[in-house]
Design a protein around this motif. Structure first.
Motif, short mmCIF file in Angstrom:
data_model
loop_
_atom_site.label_atom_id
_atom_site.label_comp_id
_atom_site.label_asym_id
_atom_site.label_seq_id
_atom_site.Cartn_x
_atom_site.Cartn_y
_atom_site.Cartn_z
N TRP A 11 45.04 37.98 52.25
CA TRP A 11 45.01 38.33 53.71
C TRP A 11 44.67 39.88 53.67
O TRP A 11 43.82 40.26 54.81
N MET A 12 45.07 40.46 52.80
CA MET A 12 44.70 42.13 52.90
C MET A 12 43.29 42.42 52.71
O MET A 12 42.81 43.34 53.43
N ASP A 13 42.86 41.58 51.78
CA ASP A 13 41.30 41.80 51.57
C ASP A 13 40.74 40.54 51.17
O ASP A 13 40.79 40.11 50.21
N THR A 14 39.96 39.79 52.12
CA THR A 14 39.50 38.39 52.03
C THR A 14 38.26 38.41 51.26
O THR A 14 37.67 37.25 50.63
N ASP A 15 37.55 39.59 50.78
CA ASP A 15 36.43 39.67 49.91
C ASP A 15 36.90 39.69 48.70
O ASP A 15 35.99 39.85 47.56
N GLY A 16 38.29 39.53 48.15
CA GLY A 16 38.67 39.31 46.83
C GLY A 16 38.80 40.92 46.06
O GLY A 16 39.07 41.74 46.90
N PRO A 17 38.75 40.77 44.75
CA PRO A 17 37.70 40.12 43.99
C PRO A 17 38.92 38.93 43.51
O PRO A 17 40.17 39.23 43.73
N VAL A 18 38.37 37.90 43.18
CA VAL A 18 39.38 36.47 43.03
C VAL A 18 40.23 36.71 41.94
O VAL A 18 41.45 36.56 41.91
N LEU A 19 39.84 37.30 40.75
CA LEU A 19 40.74 37.47 39.74
C LEU A 19 42.03 38.42 40.22
O LEU A 19 43.02 38.12 39.62
N ALA A 20 41.85 39.54 40.96
CA ALA A 20 42.85 40.13 41.43
C ALA A 20 43.81 39.45 42.32
O ALA A 20 44.97 39.74 42.26
N SER A 45 45.38 49.36 41.92
CA SER A 45 44.85 50.53 42.05
C SER A 45 43.28 50.34 41.52
O SER A 45 42.58 51.03 41.83
N SER A 46 43.08 49.25 40.75
CA SER A 46 41.67 48.98 40.56
C SER A 46 40.81 48.21 41.27
O SER A 46 39.81 48.46 41.64
N ALA A 47 41.40 47.28 42.04
CA ALA A 47 40.85 46.43 42.92
C ALA A 47 40.40 46.81 44.43
O ALA A 47 39.43 46.57 44.99
N TRP A 48 41.45 47.70 44.75
CA TRP A 48 41.32 48.04 46.18
C TRP A 48 41.46 49.66 46.27
O TRP A 48 41.98 49.89 47.39
N LYS A 49 40.90 50.26 45.43
CA LYS A 49 40.76 51.64 45.39
C LYS A 49 39.72 52.01 46.42
O LYS A 49 38.83 51.44 46.43
N THR A 50 40.15 53.19 47.12
CA THR A 50 38.85 53.54 48.20
C THR A 50 38.50 55.03 47.65
O THR A 50 39.50 55.76 47.19
N GLU A 51 37.44 55.54 47.81
CA GLU A 51 36.88 56.76 47.24
C GLU A 51 35.89 57.30 48.02
O GLU A 51 34.78 56.66 48.78
N GLN A 52 35.77 58.71 48.12
CA GLN A 52 34.88 59.28 48.96
C GLN A 52 34.47 60.63 48.36
O GLN A 52 35.43 61.42 47.59
N ILE A 53 33.01 60.94 47.94
CA ILE A 53 32.65 62.06 47.35
C ILE A 53 31.78 62.73 48.33
O ILE A 53 30.63 62.20 48.65
#
Length: 664
Positions: free
Chosen positions: A441-450, A513-521
């Motif tokens: 529900w938090m992220d319907t795009d997965g990833p499935v393994l996560a 921390s791996s599947a749903w990390k967000t980043e801006q550079i």
């Protein structure tokens, strides 16, 4: 004068190790009490001499004795004192001295604490431990002496790698080596048992506390190194499947299997051959890691870039140790008959599946680590095997393992009722499904393994708690009775529950921390506002500051949430003029929900524009990684204090009394 004392202590330690490697072994063969007892004396002497040598080297760093080549290469008079001390083990030579000191400490531990171990087994174990010491002491004295002198002495040193000038990495190597090298004593127990031709439940009881102590130390060392990489290297990651990370992780995986296998050998007198093999392979992987980081095969912040000819010496030690022990195992293994029988649905079967999955995961990591090296050696082609391979091969193996961790403690020995077990775990299954659905529900795009991993983590957390509550009959008997039962439970039972729950918490942190990390550079000038994960981060300024041995460009950023200021972050970009190196110091706002992570990079080519490179990340649940590893360490330590392990095993079956015979 002090370095000469240290050098002389090293040579005397080699002499003591040579005596310890021969005399007790011969004494055990001839049943000579005095010769066997000499193992205790020589183990303590060797440990004392190596402590003197290590203290001499540390003193040379503390006083900045630049007549010592090792001090010149790895220290500087302006360096803070804590990092002068840490530089003692920050080089190839110094870390090797720490390696052999810890090796001797474990030998001395068996000499002092192993009074209930049969005299022949203790003598053989300490003798095998001394064989390892002889190999590494001779390597150090003849090829990597930490006390080599330099005349005339330079006015100052070259400084330690600035990346290593950090409190996390100052503590990381000793803990890591306690685990790495700690498995040596388990290896020595295994080889001694093969020589003696006797493996029984009492042997497993003697081995377990040493295995557990090494495993706890290695867990702490790996976690500390991961934490250091997270906040120090500036890329926001805590694990990159670097080859040198992998060579510490593989002994941990097999050591975990060994820990569980020894339990079966102790409780059911089975898995004896498997336990011996795991003991040999676990320490063999520690030796392999030592070869990889000291052979010049790799260039890494973790590795010691040394002359490859030294690697040939270690490779020889590797072949002798691993080849000799495996040959002895091949000879003796057929004699190690199994004990009690068990059905496919039983605790023994569950632990067997546990071990097979851990061994398979280790093999996958080993293949991914060594394949690029073999390919380069054979064809000259250079390839990189990175996170995509390891994640794709490792995670699918570990998910069923974690599922089995929730079921295993409910299974009884010899024969178990699986439907009955699963009926007791209906609530855990439900919570696991809810956790997976929440992640989806938090992220319907997965990833499935996560999403699956979050469900399995929730399952393990609840199942572990359910198993502990069933032990104390919570809700079935009055509270006072439950508390009494909890107090009387073996500490190893509490430790198992804490450790298993720690794995669940660890998975939550790793996946989040791996599947749903967000980043801006981005390039940003003062006044720029960046929106990320519900935060507004305003870039305020950059100013020049001076440290004890560096110059820093320090940025200041202010973080807001819902219009309110929640943090002031000050990342740095440091320049160390002596080492001529640059490092990145991150600034982090930590909460249980996640970390707001900021680093500052290069300025724009046009400095007049006052633009700087900013890297801003939000890492959900990352702190659960450190919380989970703390649970693992606490659980292992709690188990180590179990009275059954502190007191040791009951006496083995009576043997004919040993008659003292005069040495000829």
């Amino acid at each position: 004068m002090i370095p000469e004392i240290g050098n002389f202590a090293l040579m005397l330690a080699l002499a003591a190790a040579l005596v310890q490697s021969v005399l007790p072994m011969v004494g055990a063969a001839q049943r000579n009490v005095l010769w066997m007892q000499s193992a205790v004396t020589t183990a303590l002497i060797q440990c004392g001499l190596l402590a003197v040598a290590f203290a001499a080297l540390m003193r040379s760093f503390i006083v900045s004795d630049f007549t010592v080549v090792n001090v010149v290469a790895n220290s500087h008079s302006l360096k803070p004192m804590i990092y002068k001390v840490a530089a003692t083990w920050g080089s190839h030579e110094g870390s090797l001295l720490l390696w052999v000191l810890i090796l001797a400490i474990f030998g001395a531990g068996v000499a002092v604490l192993g009074k209930n171990i049969p005299a022949e087994l203790r003598a053989r174990t300490l003798s095998v431990q001394a064989w390892i010491s002889v190999g590494f002491l001779s390597f150090m004295i003849f090829t990597s002496n930490p006390f080599d002198r330099m005349f005339p002495a330079p006015l100052n040193g070259n400084d330690l790698n600035p990346l290593l000038q950090d409190i996390g990495l100052a503590l990381h190597p000793p803990l890591l080596y306690l685990g790495y090298v700690g498995f040596s004593i388990v290896f020595s127990f295994a080889v001694a048992a093969l020589i003696e031709g006797r493996v029984d439940p009492a042997w497993a009881r003697w081995v377990r506390p040493w295995t557990l102590a090494a495993w706890v130390s290695l867990t702490g060392g790996i976690a500390l190194g991961s934490w250091w990489a997270y906040y120090e290297l500036g890329w926001g990651g805590w694990w990159f499947w670097d080859p040198v990370e992998n060579v510490s992780f593989m002994p941990w995986l097999l050591g975990t299997a060994l820990l569980h296998s020894a339990i079966v050998t102790e409780k059911r007198d089975t898995f004896k051959s498997w336990t011996i093999l795991l003991a040999i392979l676990t320490f063999s992987l520690s030796l392999l890691g030592t070869f990889i980081v000291r052979s010049g095969l790799l260039t890494s912040v973790h590795a010691f870039a040394v002359d490859p000819e030294r690697g040939v010496y270690i490779l020889g030690l590797l072949f002798v140790s691993i080849g000799g022990s495996l040959a002895l195992y091949a000879w003796r293994a057929p004699q190690l008959e199994g004990g009690g029988l068990f059905t496919p649905i039983s605790r023994e079967a569950g632990l067997l599946i546990n071990n097979l999955l851990l061994a398979t995961a280790t093999a996958a990591v080993l293949f991914g680590t060594l394949y690029p090296l073999f390919l380069e050696a054979v064809t000259g082609d250079k390839i990189s095997v990175g996170p995509p391979f390891f994640n794709a091969s490792f995670i699918p193996i570990m998910l069923p393992l974690v599922f089995m961790m929730g079921i295993g403690p409910f299974l009884s020995w010899k024969r178990a009722d699986l439907p009955g077990v699963m009926s007791r775990l209906k609530f855990a299954i439900g919570l696991g499904l809810i956790a997976a659905l929440w992640a989806w529900w938090m992220d319907t795009d997965g990833p499935v393994l996560a999403i699956i991993a979050m469900g399995v983590a929730g399952w393990l957390l609840v199942a572990s708690a359910r198993e502990w509550l069933s032990r104390i009959k919570a809700g079935e008997v009055p509270l006072a009775e439950s508390l009494r039962r909890a107090k009387n439970l073996p500490r190893a039972a509490h430790g198992m529950t804490i450790a298993h729950m720690g794995v669940a918490v660890l998975i939550l942190g790793m996946v989040g921390s791996s599947a749903w990390k967000t980043e801006q550079i981005l390039f940003a000038s003062p006044g720029t506002v960046v929106e990320i994960a519900g935060y507004e981060v305003r870039f305020d300024r950059v100013e020049r500051v001076r440290g004890p041995n560096y110059v820093s460009d320090m940025g200041t950023l202010t973080a807001f949430r819902d219009g309110e200021q929640v943090a002031v972050l000050q990342p740095e970009r440091r320049w160390y003029p002596v080492a001529e190196m640059q490092t990145t110091e991150s600034a982090i706002r930590s909460t249980l929900a996640g970390d707001l992570y900021v680093t500052i990079g290069e300025p724009a080519a046009d400095r007049a524009s006052n633009e700087w490179t900013l890297r801003i990340l939000f890492e959900p649940f990352v702190n659960f990684i450190w919380i989970g590893t703390v649970f693992l360490v606490i659980g292992g330590t709690f188990s180590l204090t179990d009275r059954r392990l502190r007191v040791g095993a009951p006496k083995s079956a009576a043997r004919p009394p040993i008659q003292a015979t005069p040495a000829e």
